[in-house]
Design a protein around this motif. Structure first.
Motif, PDB file in Angstrom:
ATOM      1  N   GLY A   1       0.814  -1.204   0.000  1.00  0.00           N
ATOM      2  CA  GLY A   1       0.000   0.000   0.000  1.00  0.00           C
ATOM      3  C   GLY A   1       0.850   1.258   0.000  1.00  0.00           C
ATOM      4  O   GLY A   1       0.467   2.276  -0.550  1.00  0.00           O
TER       5      GLY A   1
ATOM      6  N   THR B   1      -3.484  -3.820  -5.994  1.00  0.00           N
ATOM      7  CA  THR B   1      -2.720  -4.500  -4.956  1.00  0.00           C
ATOM      8  C   THR B   1      -3.411  -5.795  -4.535  1.00  0.00           C
ATOM      9  O   THR B   1      -2.761  -6.819  -4.320  1.00  0.00           O
TER      10      THR B   1
ATOM     11  N   SER C   1      -4.151  -0.273   0.409  1.00  0.00           N
ATOM     12  CA  SER C   1      -3.547   0.735  -0.471  1.00  0.00           C
ATOM     13  C   SER C   1      -4.425   1.970  -0.595  1.00  0.00           C
ATOM     14  O   SER C   1      -3.941   3.042  -0.936  1.00  0.00           O
TER      15      SER C   1
END
Ligand code: NA
Ligand code: NA
Lengths: 348, 182, 440
Positions: C111, C120, C153
Motif C-alpha cells: 500500500g 494490490t 492501499s
C-alpha cells in the motif's frame, strides 16, 4: 431534458438548466463567476430559470465541457478552450507572455476579443471562427501566470537553462523550448507530491490558483513582474439551447453576465493578495523581474518575443490568421493598460 | 455445432492477436516510463510529451485490444447466488435473459462509441504534447471494435445454448479452474 | 419519471441482476444505462456512452493498475515470494497464524508503494492465496485476507482516493497523506485481529470434524542457503528501490508501478527464470486483470453518471438535515450513508459525486477538512471489500477462482469491525488524523 426547452416560449413555465464544470466548487471561476451568474439569472427571472449544478467532474470532466454542451448532456458549462488546441487553436492567444498586465487588464481584453465585431478572416469575427457553435458569456481570465519554484533561484542564465518546470499549455512549452527550460507535463493531482519530493523544480502557475493544489505550502521562490499569460474561460451554451430560451431569459442572462464580470475578476486579485503574505510568512520569496541580473532578464525577454511570432507562425501554417490575431490581442491589451516587449509593439 | 466451433476457432485467433497487442503494449509502456525516469534523473531531460503519449496511446492499447479475450476467459467476476441452484431448464431461461440484456447494453455501447469515433474523425481530434498535436481519434475506434468483439462472443454463447443441451455462460469451461491456480 | 421512483426501480433491478449472476460490469452498465433512459430518455446516451469508456481508460494515473500487476506477475514467476513465504514459514515454526499476519503487513507495505487498492489486491491474491491455502487457511478466509490486505492501499499513502479528495476540496495532498498514516496502520491492525479470530474458528471447526489440521503433504524442497541469501537481498533491494525512489523524489508514486515492474523483471533475470513462457504467462495474466478492473471501472463510471443525474446523493443528504445541531450524530449518519454508497459504487466515483454535497455540511459543522478526508478514505478502503461492489474482492476472486460470494461473507465482517473501531476511534480522538500533519 429537452422537453422544457421546446415548450418554454411562454414566460411563466419553469426552465431547469443543468450546469456543470470539471473544476472544483471552490475554484474562483465557479465560486466567483458562475455561481453569482446563476443566482442573478434566477433572481432576474424571478425563479423562472432554475439551475441544477454539478462540479468537480461529477458529470463532466475537464476538458469535455464543450462536447457535453453539444451533445446536450448539460445545458450550460464553464468551457476551458485552451485545453483543446486541436478544436480551438486560437484560444491560447491569452497565454502569450507579457511584460505587464493584471487580471482586470487581461479579463477586459479577453471580453473585448470575444465581443469584437472586427472581421478576423473570411468575413468572420474571432468568436465566430472559434466558438461559432456556442453562445459565449465572457468571464474573467485567471490572474497572470508566474514561475514559482520550491527554492531554485534564477541568478544566472545557466540557472534558467535545464531547470524542470511543469508547463500547463502549448504556449508555455514553446516558451520553455526557447529559453532552455525543461518542460514537465503530469496530471495536476500528482504535482504536489512530485514537487515536494524534488522530482522537478517548479511550475508556471497563477498565485491565486495555488490553494487548489496546496502549492502555498511548497513554493519558496516566485518571479513577479514578468507575466506568462492568462488562462481563459467562458460560460457557454450551445447555440441551439440558447435560441430556445425565451427573450426575457436571454436578456436576464446577458445582464447577469455584465454584472458579475468585474467582481469575478477582482476575486483573483483578492485571492492572490491573501496568499502572498501567507507564503512570505512561510519563508516564501517574491523576486521582482527588474531586480534580476540583466543577462537573465534578456534571456527571459527574448523568449517572450519569439513565442509571440512562433505562435502566429504556427497558426498561419494551419491556415489561420495568426499574424492578425496576435496584433489584435496586443492592441486590446495595450488599450486596457498592458505592456509587451518593443519588438511586439513594432509588429505591423 | 461443428461449423460453429470452426467459426469460433477462427474468432479465437483474432482474440489472441488482440491480447498480444495488449501484452506488447504493457511491456512498452513499462519501458517508456522507466526510460523517462532514467533520462530525467541522469540527464534532467525527459521524453517530450511522454506523459500524454502514455496516457492517450498506451493505456487504450493496453486495455481494449485484449478485452474480448479477457471476456471469453471467464475471469470476469459475478455473484453466483442463484444460478447454480436452478434446474437445467430454469437455468437456460435465465442465461438467455442475461445474454439478451448483455447484448442490449453492449450493442448500445458499440453504436455510441462508434458515433463518437466517427465524430472524432470528423473533427480530427488531437491532443497537445510538447508543443505539437498528436492525432487522437484513431484510438477511439478501438472501443467499438473491442465491444463488437464481445458482442460476437455473446452471439456464439447464445448459439451454443440453443444447440447444446448444457446451459453455460462461456464457450469453453476450461481456463481458471480454481485448483489449477491454487 | 420522478427521480425517487427511478432510483427505487434501478436499485431493485441491481439487486436482482446481481443475485442472478450477471457479470458485475454488466450489472453496472445495464442499471446505469436503463436508469439514464428512464430519467432522461435515449437522448442522454450518446454524450455519456460514446466517450466515457475512452476517457476512463486514458489516464496516466491508472497506469499503476497494469504495471503494479505486471510487477506482481514478474515477482511471482521469479519464485521470489514463494521462497520468502517458505522462509517465514520456517521462522514461524509452524505457527500458521503468522502467515496471515504477514500477508496483511505485506499488503500494508505494498500500500505504501501503490495508490490503488484493486491492483494490490489482485497481486496479493495471486502471490499469497496459494501459500495461505497450503498452511491451513480456508479458501474464503485466504481470499478475504488478500482482498483486505490489498485494500489497505486505499488508505496507506500514496492513495488515489486521498488525491481525488484533496483536489475536490482544495486540501493539500501531502498533509492528507501524512494524516492518513496512523488510521491506515490502525485499519491494518484491526484486519489482523479479525483475521486471527477467524483463523482460530476455522481451526476449531476442522478439529471438531476431525479432519487433518493442516495439509502437510507439501514439504517444500530444501532451499540452499546461498539461494536464501540471494532471495533476501533481492527482496530487500526491491523494497528499498521502490520506497527510496518514491520518497527521495526520483520517481512519482505512479511511475513506481513501471519501475517496480522493471525491477521485478531484473530480479527474475538474476534468478534465472526469464524465458518465453515467463513473458507469456506474466503478460497474459496482467492483461486479464487489467481488462477486468477497467471494464468494471467503465461500468461504474456510467452507473455513477446515472447516480449523479438522479441527484441521489443530495436526496440522501437532505434526510440528515434535521440533526445538524448534533455534529457527532451527523458524522455517524454521513459515515453510514457513505458506507452504503461505497458498498454499491466504485470509490473514486463516490468521492466525486458526494463531496460537492457533503463538504458544505462539514464546513458548517466546523469539522476539520483534513480529518474528514482521512475519515472518508478509511470508509472508502472498507468499501473495497463490501458487497455487492467490492473491487478488491472481485480482483481476488478473479485471480484465485474462489467465489466472490464466499469471500464477501468474511470480508464483510472485516469491513464492519474496521468501520466501527477505526471510524469510532477517529470520531472520539480526531488527533489520530490531525496530530501528525500539525506537528510536522
Ligand atoms: Na497506498
Ligand atoms: Na463495496
Amino acid at each position: 431534458g429537452d422537453t422544457e426547452g421546446t415548450t418554454a416560449s411562454s414566460e411563466d413555465e419553469t426552465i431547469t438548466l443543468r450546469a456543470a464544470t470539471g473544476l472544483s466548487a471552490q475554484h474562483a471561476w465557479w465560486e466567483a463567476s458562475m455561481v453569482p451568474w446563476m443566482e442573478r439569472v434566477e433572481e432576474l427571472t424571478e425563479g423562472q430559470v432554475q439551475f441544477e449544478s454539478f462540479t468537480s467532474g461529477e458529470l463532466v470532466s475537464v476538458p469535455d465541457e464543450a462536447e457535453a454542451l453539444e451533445t446536450g448532456t448539460v445545458d450550460v458549462a464553464l468551457v476551458l478552450p485552451i485545453y483543446q488546441p486541436d478544436q480551438f487553436p486560437m484560444a491560447e492567444v491569452t497565454m502569450l507572455p507579457l511584460n505587464h498586465s493584471d487580471t482586470l487588464i487581461a479579463s477586459k481584453a479577453w471580453k473585448k476579443l470575444l465581443e469584437s465585431e472586427e472581421e478576423l478572416a473570411d468575413g468572420k469575427t474571432y468568436s465566430e471562427m472559434q466558438f461559432g457553435d456556442f453562445k459565449v458569456f465572457p468571464i474573467s481570465t485567471t490572474q497572470e501566470y508566474s514561475i514559482s519554484t520550491t527554492g531554485h533561484e534564477f541568478n544566472t542564465v545557466s540557472d534558467v537553462e535545464g531547470t524542470s518546470l511543469r508547463t500547463p499549455s502549448r504556449i508555455h512549452e514553446m516558451y520553455a523550448a526557447k529559453t532552455g527550460i525543461n518542460s514537465v507535463t503530469m496530471p495536476a493531482v500528482e504535482i504536489f507530491d512530485s514537487l515536494s519530493r524534488g522530482t522537478f523544480e517548479g511550475a508556471f502557475y497563477s498565485i491565486a490558483d495555488w490553494t487548489g493544489y496546496g502549492f502555498q505550502d511548497l513554493f519558496r521562490y516566485t518571479l513577479t513582474g514578468i507575466n506568462f499569460g492568462h488562462f481563459n474561460s467562458f460560460i457557454g451554451m450551445s447555440q441551439e439551447r440558447w435560441e430556445e430560451m425565451p427573450e426575457n431569459v436571454q436578456e436576464a442572462m446577458i445582464q447577469a453576465n455584465e454584472e458579475i464580470f468585474e467582481p469575478g475578476a477582482q476575486e483573483w486579485i483578492n485571492r492572490a493578495e491573501k496568499i502572498i503574505p501567507e507564503n512570505e510568512a512561510n519563508g516564501g520569496k517574491f523576486v521582482d523581474f527588474a531586480d534580476l541580473d540583466p543577462a537573465v532578464q534578456d534571456h527571459f525577454n527574448n523568449g517572450i518575443e519569439e513565442t509571440w511570432t512562433d505562435y502566429a507562425a504556427l497558426l498561419e501554417e494551419n491556415g489561420l490568421p495568426g499574424n492578425d490575431l496576435i496584433k489584435m490581442w496586443r492592441d486590446l491589451l495595450i488599450e486596457e493598460g498592458g505592456e509587451v516587449p518593443e519588438s511586439i509593439m513594432n509588429l505591423e | 455445432m461443428n461449423g460453429v466451433w470452426k467459426a469460433y476457432n477462427i474468432f479465437h485467433y483474432i482474440k489472441l492477436a488482440g491480447i498480444w497487442i495488449s501484452g506488447i503494449s504493457v511491456l512498452l509502456m513499462m519501458l517508456m516510463i522507466v526510460y523517462d525516469v532514467t533520462m530525467r534523473t541522469l540527464f534532467s531531460s525527459s521524453i517530450r510529451g511522454g506523459f500524454e503519449i502514455i496516457q492517450n496511446y498506451m493505456m487504450p492499447l493496453v486495455v481494449f485490444p485484449g478485452l474480448a479475450y479477457v471476456y471469453a476467459s471467464g475471469v470476469l467476476p459475478k455473484m453466483d447466488l442463484i444460478l447454480e441452484r436452478l434446474n437445467k431448464k430454469a437455468k437456460k431461461i435465465m442465461i438467455f435473459f442475461m445474454l439478451l440484456l448483455e447484448l442490449f447494453v453492449l450493442v448500445l455501447i458499440v453504436q455510441f462509441s462508434w458515433e463518437y469515433a466517427m465524430s472524432g474523425l470528423d473533427r480530427k481530434t488531437a491532443f497537445p504534447a510538447a508543443g505539437t498535436l498528436y492525432p487522437l481519434y484513431p484510438l477511439f475506434f478501438l472501443i467499438p471494435i473491442a465491444f463488437a468483439m464481445i458482442v460476437i462472443e455473446n452471439i456464439f454463447i447464445f448459439i451454443k445454448n440453443i444447440l447444446d443441451n448444457n446451459p453455460s455462460m462461456v464457450m469453453r469451461e476450461t481456463e481458471n479452474k480454481p485448483e489449477e491456480l491454487l | 419519471m420522478d427521480n425517487l421512483v427511478v432510483i427505487g426501480i434501478i436499485l431493485a433491478m441491481m439487486i436482482v441482476l446481481l443475485a442472478t449472476g450477471l457479470y458485475i460490469h454488466s450489472v453496472l452498465l445495464a442499471s446505469g444505462i436503463i436508469g439514464l433512459i428512464l430519467l432522461e430518455g435515449f437522448g442522454i446516451l450518446p454524450g455519456l456512452l460514446g466517450n466515457e469508456p475512452f476517457n476512463r481508460v486514458a489516464s496516466y494515473t491508472l497506469t499503476t493498475i497494469p504495471l503494479f500487476v505486471l510487477m506482481a506477475q514478474f515477482i511471482l514467476h521469479s519464485g521470489l515470494v514463494q521462497d520468502i513465504f517458505y522462509m517465514v514459514h520456517k521462522v514461524s515454526k509452524g505457527k500458521n497464524s503468522l502467515l496471515g499476519i504477514l500477508t496483511l503487513i505485506i499488503g500494508g507495505m505494498l500500500g505504501a508503494v501503490s495508490g490503488s487498492g484493486t491492483a494490490t489486491s489482485a497481486s496479493l491474491g495471486q502471490v499469497a492465496i496459494p501459500e495461505l491455502r497450503k498452511h491451513g487457511y480456508s479458501a474464503p478466509l485466504a481470499g478475504a485476507i488478500a482482498a483486505s490486505g490489498g485494500s489497505l492501499s486505499g488508505i496507506i499513502p500514496p492513495s488515489i482516493i486521498l488525491i481525488l479528495y484533496g483536489v475536490a476540496t482544495e486540501t493539500p495532498v501531502g498533509s492528507l497523506f501524512v494524516g492518513a498514516f496512523i488510521p491506515g496502520i490502525l485499519t491494518m491492525i484491526v484486519f489482523i485481529l479479525v483475521m486471527l479470530v477467524y483463523f482460530q474458528m476455522d481451526r476449531k471447526k476442522q478439529q471438531q470434524v476431525e479432519e487433518p489440521v493442516i495439509h502437510e503433504v507439501h514439504t517444500p524442497e530444501k532451499l540452499a542457503i546461498s539461494r536464501l541469501v540471494i532471495v533476501s537481498v533481492i527482496a530487500i533491494l526491491i523494497v528499498l528501490i521502490i520506497f527510496g525512489g518514491i520518497y527521495s523524489g526520483i520517481f512519482t508514486p505512479t511511475e513506481a508501478g513501471a519501475v517496480g515492474a522493471f525491477v521485478g523483471f531484473l530480479s527474475a533475470l538474476v534468478l534465472g527464470k526469464v524465458n518465453f513462457q515467463f513473458f507469456k504467462s506474466s503478460v497474459v495474466e496482467t492483461i486479464k486483470l487489467t481488462g477486468m478492473v477497467m471494464i468494471i471501472m467503465i461500468g461504474a463510471q456510467i452507473f455513477g453518471r446515472f447516480v449523479s443525474l438522479s441527484l441521489l446523493p443530495r436526496q440522501l443528504i437532505k434526510l440528515i438535515e434535521p440533526i445538524m445541531d448534533t455534529p457527532v450524530l451527523v458524522l455517524i449518519a454521513i459515515s453510514v450513508v457513505l458506507f452504503f454508497m461505497f458498498m454499491f459504487i466504485e470509490g473514486a466515483a463516490v468521492i466525486l459525486m458526494s463531496i460537492p454535497v457533503i463538504l458544505p455540511i462539514i464546513q458548517e459543522l466546523q469539522v476539520d477538512i483534513l480529518w474528514f478526508g482521512v475519515f472518508v478514505a478509511v470508509i472508502c478502503t472498507i468499501g473495497l471489500i463490501t458487497p455487492p461492489v467490492g473491487l478488491s474482492v472481485y480482483a481476488v476472486a478473479g485471480v484465485s477462482g474462489i467465489s466472490s460470494g464466499s469471500i464477501f461473507r468474511i470480508s464483510m465482517v472485516f469491513a464492519v469491525v474496521a468501520m466501527v473501531v477505526v471510524c469510532g476511534l477517529m470520531i472520539a480522538f480526531p488527533g489520530l488524523a490531525t496530530w501528525l500533519p500539525n506537528s510536522m
